[in-house]
Motif scaffolding. Structure first.
Motif, PDB file in Angstrom:
ATOM      1  N   LEU A   1      18.930  15.478 -16.449  1.00 30.18           N
ATOM      2  CA  LEU A   1      18.688  14.065 -16.753  1.00 30.18           C
ATOM      3  C   LEU A   1      18.545  13.920 -18.263  1.00 30.18           C
ATOM      4  O   LEU A   1      17.833  14.700 -18.902  1.00 30.18           O
ATOM      5  CB  LEU A   1      17.397  13.590 -16.081  1.00 30.18           C
ATOM      6  CG  LEU A   1      17.275  13.808 -14.576  1.00 30.18           C
ATOM      7  CD1 LEU A   1      16.583  15.117 -14.264  1.00 30.18           C
ATOM      8  CD2 LEU A   1      16.538  12.674 -13.919  1.00 30.18           C
ATOM      9  N   GLU A   2      19.200  12.924 -18.835  1.00 29.01           N
ATOM     10  CA  GLU A   2      19.124  12.723 -20.283  1.00 29.01           C
ATOM     11  C   GLU A   2      19.145  11.234 -20.595  1.00 29.01           C
ATOM     12  O   GLU A   2      20.024  10.503 -20.120  1.00 29.01           O
ATOM     13  CB  GLU A   2      20.319  13.406 -20.958  1.00 29.01           C
ATOM     14  CG  GLU A   2      20.205  13.524 -22.445  1.00 29.01           C
ATOM     15  CD  GLU A   2      19.184  14.582 -22.877  1.00 29.01           C
ATOM     16  OE1 GLU A   2      18.511  14.320 -23.891  1.00 29.01           O
ATOM     17  OE2 GLU A   2      19.065  15.640 -22.237  1.00 29.01           O
ATOM     18  N   GLY A   3      18.183  10.790 -21.386  1.00 28.82           N
ATOM     19  CA  GLY A   3      18.155   9.410 -21.862  1.00 28.82           C
ATOM     20  C   GLY A   3      18.712   9.348 -23.268  1.00 28.82           C
ATOM     21  O   GLY A   3      18.547  10.281 -24.061  1.00 28.82           O
ATOM     22  N   GLY A   4      19.393   8.267 -23.580  1.00 26.66           N
ATOM     23  CA  GLY A   4      19.966   8.112 -24.914  1.00 26.66           C
ATOM     24  C   GLY A   4      20.117   6.662 -25.292  1.00 26.66           C
ATOM     25  O   GLY A   4      19.729   5.759 -24.534  1.00 26.66           O
TER      26      GLY A   4
ATOM     27  N   MET B   1      22.065   9.791 -29.683  1.00 31.79           N
ATOM     28  CA  MET B   1      22.367   8.497 -30.290  1.00 31.79           C
ATOM     29  C   MET B   1      23.773   7.990 -29.955  1.00 31.79           C
ATOM     30  O   MET B   1      24.309   7.132 -30.647  1.00 31.79           O
ATOM     31  CB  MET B   1      22.192   8.583 -31.808  1.00 31.79           C
ATOM     32  CG  MET B   1      20.756   8.818 -32.251  1.00 31.79           C
ATOM     33  SD  MET B   1      19.616   7.485 -31.829  1.00 31.79           S
ATOM     34  CE  MET B   1      20.175   6.195 -32.946  1.00 31.79           C
ATOM     35  N   SER B   2      24.359   8.517 -28.874  1.00 28.35           N
ATOM     36  CA  SER B   2      25.654   8.006 -28.421  1.00 28.35           C
ATOM     37  C   SER B   2      25.790   8.267 -26.924  1.00 28.35           C
ATOM     38  O   SER B   2      25.091   9.116 -26.361  1.00 28.35           O
ATOM     39  CB  SER B   2      26.813   8.687 -29.161  1.00 28.35           C
ATOM     40  OG  SER B   2      26.948  10.033 -28.736  1.00 28.35           O
ATOM     41  N   GLU B   3      26.696   7.542 -26.321  1.00 30.20           N
ATOM     42  CA  GLU B   3      26.945   7.737 -24.897  1.00 30.20           C
ATOM     43  C   GLU B   3      27.449   9.151 -24.636  1.00 30.20           C
ATOM     44  O   GLU B   3      27.003   9.830 -23.700  1.00 30.20           O
ATOM     45  CB  GLU B   3      27.963   6.697 -24.406  1.00 30.20           C
ATOM     46  CG  GLU B   3      28.200   6.791 -22.933  1.00 30.20           C
ATOM     47  CD  GLU B   3      28.400   5.443 -22.268  1.00 30.20           C
ATOM     48  OE1 GLU B   3      28.698   5.475 -21.071  1.00 30.20           O
ATOM     49  OE2 GLU B   3      28.240   4.401 -22.904  1.00 30.20           O
ATOM     50  N   ALA B   4      28.379   9.619 -25.467  1.00 31.27           N
ATOM     51  CA  ALA B   4      28.941  10.963 -25.276  1.00 31.27           C
ATOM     52  C   ALA B   4      27.868  12.039 -25.398  1.00 31.27           C
ATOM     53  O   ALA B   4      27.842  12.993 -24.608  1.00 31.27           O
ATOM     54  CB  ALA B   4      30.062  11.202 -26.284  1.00 31.27           C
ATOM     55  N   GLU B   5      26.985  11.917 -26.383  1.00 32.36           N
ATOM     56  CA  GLU B   5      25.934  12.907 -26.575  1.00 32.36           C
ATOM     57  C   GLU B   5      24.940  12.889 -25.403  1.00 32.36           C
ATOM     58  O   GLU B   5      24.478  13.941 -24.952  1.00 32.36           O
ATOM     59  CB  GLU B   5      25.206  12.647 -27.899  1.00 32.36           C
ATOM     60  CG  GLU B   5      24.192  13.716 -28.244  1.00 32.36           C
ATOM     61  CD  GLU B   5      23.459  13.464 -29.563  1.00 32.36           C
ATOM     62  OE1 GLU B   5      22.891  14.429 -30.085  1.00 32.36           O
ATOM     63  OE2 GLU B   5      23.427  12.301 -30.042  1.00 32.36           O
ATOM     64  N   THR B   6      24.652  11.717 -24.897  1.00 31.32           N
ATOM     65  CA  THR B   6      23.723  11.590 -23.774  1.00 31.32           C
ATOM     66  C   THR B   6      24.307  12.242 -22.528  1.00 31.32           C
ATOM     67  O   THR B   6      23.628  13.020 -21.840  1.00 31.32           O
ATOM     68  CB  THR B   6      23.389  10.108 -23.511  1.00 31.32           C
ATOM     69  OG1 THR B   6      22.941   9.513 -24.729  1.00 31.32           O
ATOM     70  CG2 THR B   6      22.324   9.962 -22.445  1.00 31.32           C
ATOM     71  N   LYS B   7      25.560  11.955 -22.233  1.00 30.19           N
ATOM     72  CA  LYS B   7      26.224  12.571 -21.079  1.00 30.19           C
ATOM     73  C   LYS B   7      26.269  14.088 -21.242  1.00 30.19           C
ATOM     74  O   LYS B   7      25.972  14.832 -20.295  1.00 30.19           O
ATOM     75  CB  LYS B   7      27.634  12.011 -20.920  1.00 30.19           C
ATOM     76  CG  LYS B   7      28.384  12.623 -19.758  1.00 30.19           C
ATOM     77  CD  LYS B   7      29.809  12.090 -19.691  1.00 30.19           C
ATOM     78  CE  LYS B   7      30.607  12.834 -18.640  1.00 30.19           C
ATOM     79  NZ  LYS B   7      32.031  12.511 -18.723  1.00 30.19           N
TER      80      LYS B   7
END
Length: 176
Positions: A76-79, A47-53
């Motif tokens: 690969l990660e979608g968020g 639920m955040s850019e940092a968590e997705t990266k």
């Protein structure tokens, strides 16, 4: 000798994106693709850019521990996150190559607020999109972007382009 590419997923969309990108970058090279399930160590729905990266990087690094003899490890990660108080979805792709992590982020797709509300309540984007558009397994097809662009783009296309961007420093190591 074949290049060995580990892929941190069994999702056919993600595998197809990795195969497409590497086949275009290494057209004369024999390539072996090795999909594997590895933990992202983040939420099922980041639920955040940092968590997705972090999820993409973690997947790439965790691949190296279970498949130690590969040339490339692709996570690969979608968020989702808010940009100027509006919800967007995007993906991060991380590539581990020769002990170095390279990454890129996809374009950001606006999401309806009703979708974001359900994500905040703990649902995953694919499930919410399936329900909203009365489809099955959107995330292994065109994805949210496929539906919201009326089929003019797809999750696989976005992942392919994002991976190609992440590979630029590897392809042009002499200037990076």
């Amino acid at each position: 000798m074949a290049l060995r590419i580990a892929i941190g997923s069994h999702n056919p969309v993600k595998i197809g994106a990795v195969e497409s990108a590497f086949n275009s970058l290494y057209p004369e090279q024999q390539l072996d693709f090795l999909p594997a399930s590895v933990p992202s160590l983040v939420s099922d729905q980041p639920m955040s850019e940092a968590e997705t990266k972090a999820g993409a990087v973690n997947r790439a690094q965790n691949l190296a521990t279970i498949l130690p003899d590969c040339d490339f490890y692709v996570g690969l990660e979608g968020g989702v996150d808010l940009i100027d108080d509006l919800p967007f979805t995007f993906a991060y792709i991380a590539v581990l190559h020769k002990q170095q992590v390279y990454f890129s982020r996809s374009s950001a797709l606006p999401l309806p607020k009703q979708v974001y509300t359900r994500l905040q309540q703990g649902e995953e984007l694919g499930t919410v999109m399936d329900d909203l558009f009365q489809q099955t397994n959107i995330k292994q097809k065109g994805g949210a972007i496929g539906v919201l662009t009326k089929g003019h783009s797809s999750r696989q296309a976005v992942y392919t382009h994002t991976l190609l961007a992440a590979m630029a420093p590897i392809s042009f190591s002499e200037i990076f």
